[in-house]
Design an enzyme around this catalytic site. Structure first.
Site, short mmCIF file in Angstrom:
data_model
loop_
_atom_site.label_atom_id
_atom_site.label_comp_id
_atom_site.label_asym_id
_atom_site.label_seq_id
_atom_site.Cartn_x
_atom_site.Cartn_y
_atom_site.Cartn_z
N HIS A 56 0.85 -1.19 0.00
CA HIS A 56 0.00 0.00 0.00
C HIS A 56 0.89 1.25 0.00
O HIS A 56 2.11 1.16 0.11
CB HIS A 56 -0.98 0.00 1.17
CG HIS A 56 -0.36 0.09 2.53
ND1 HIS A 56 0.38 -0.93 3.09
CD2 HIS A 56 -0.39 1.08 3.48
CE1 HIS A 56 0.79 -0.58 4.30
NE2 HIS A 56 0.33 0.65 4.56
N ASP A 60 5.85 4.86 5.03
CA ASP A 60 6.75 3.92 5.70
C ASP A 60 6.80 2.56 5.00
O ASP A 60 7.52 1.66 5.43
CB ASP A 60 6.36 3.75 7.18
CG ASP A 60 4.97 3.18 7.39
OD1 ASP A 60 4.06 3.53 6.61
OD2 ASP A 60 4.79 2.39 8.32
N HIS A 112 -7.47 -0.70 5.72
CA HIS A 112 -6.41 0.19 6.17
C HIS A 112 -6.24 1.32 5.16
O HIS A 112 -6.21 2.51 5.51
CB HIS A 112 -5.12 -0.60 6.34
CG HIS A 112 -3.96 0.19 6.84
ND1 HIS A 112 -3.92 0.73 8.10
CD2 HIS A 112 -2.78 0.51 6.25
CE1 HIS A 112 -2.77 1.37 8.27
NE2 HIS A 112 -2.06 1.25 7.16
#
Length: 259
Positions: A56, A60, A112
């Site tokens: 995704h 990070d 998410h």
């Protein structure tokens, strides 16, 4: 034989390094920071980084992708529904890709983020799941973009995978997740045993991953929303009758956000 190691990044990220010893080729999953990968490659000059797999778009997970691609020429795979730096192959649900001689199926797992994907390798003896920030050890990702319904569906899809599936998630959140799991199910002996074990591992400087789907089904409250004891705690938290497993999940996720 594929070897898989974790390259720590930032405070609690893991970049998964897949190594094919026969060909001296390797791949990485979610390199949010190029430095740990570059350091490994510098220490193994006879190895080639051939593939970069992205789950995704969060920084990070993608911060090191473009640098590593430019450095090594590695092929960048990533979700079709998200903007991924240097992505060469856009992936959709049920796509199959070959990496290091292994076939991975792509799962679209909104929740998410809306375009989040996972990579699943269905070897009968030892299936592998690289699930990014959807499923964590004893937990799940926050709902930054998707709905509780989407995330519950995504997690239910993963929960149906074989019990011996190795679960490679992207963060060292296990201890905090287990403390929440214990609050949800204080009488669950499997959770207590896992909490004791992971506490010992972390004190020894060991990582808590990978997990297995069997272990998650016994200790992860977000996969146990059909259990009566879990529903009772979810009902207590939001002071209502959560009539469906999805409603129980939504209550638990809201509770965990504030835990």
């Amino acid at each position: 034989m594929l070897q898989i190691d974790a390259l720590p990044a930032f405070n609690d990220n893991y970049i998964w390094l897949l190594q094919d010893n026969a060909s001296k080729r390797c791949a990485v999953v979610d390199p949010g920071d190029a430095a740990p990968v570059q350091a490994w490659l510098d220490g193994h000059p006879d190895w080639t980084l051939s593939d970069i797999l992205v789950t995704h778009h969060h920084f990070d997970h993608v911060g090191g992708v473009e640098h590593l691609h430019n450095l090594t020429g590695a092929k960048v795979w990533g979700p079709a529904l998200e903007n991924i730096p240097a992505r060469q192959q856009a992936l959709n649900d049920h796509d199959c890709i070959e990496v290091l001689g292994l076939t991975f199926e792509v799962f679209l797992l909104p929740g998410h983020t809306l375009g989040h994907i996972a990579y699943y390798q269905a070897a009968p003896a030892a299936p592998l799941l690289f699930c990014g920030d959807t499923l964590f050890a004893a937990g799940c990702g926050r709902l930054f973009e998707g709905s509780p319904e989407q995330m519950h569906h995504s997690l239910s899809r993963l929960a149906a995978l074989p019990a011996n599936t190795s679960v490679f998630c992207a963060h060292e959140y296990t201890l905090s997740n287990l403390r929440f799991a214990q609050a949800v199910e204080p009488n669950n002996a499997d959770i207590q045993a896992r909490l004791d074990e992971v506490t010992r591992w972390r004190a020894e400087g060991r990582i808590s991953l990978p997990s297995t789907m069997a272990l998650e089904l016994r200790t992860n409250p977000f996969l146990r929303v059909s259990e009566t004891s879990v529903k009772q705690k979810a009902d207590e938290w939001n002071e209502q009758d959560n009539a469906s497993p999805c409603a129980v999940f939504a209550s638990l996720r809201s509770w965990k956000d504030k835990f």
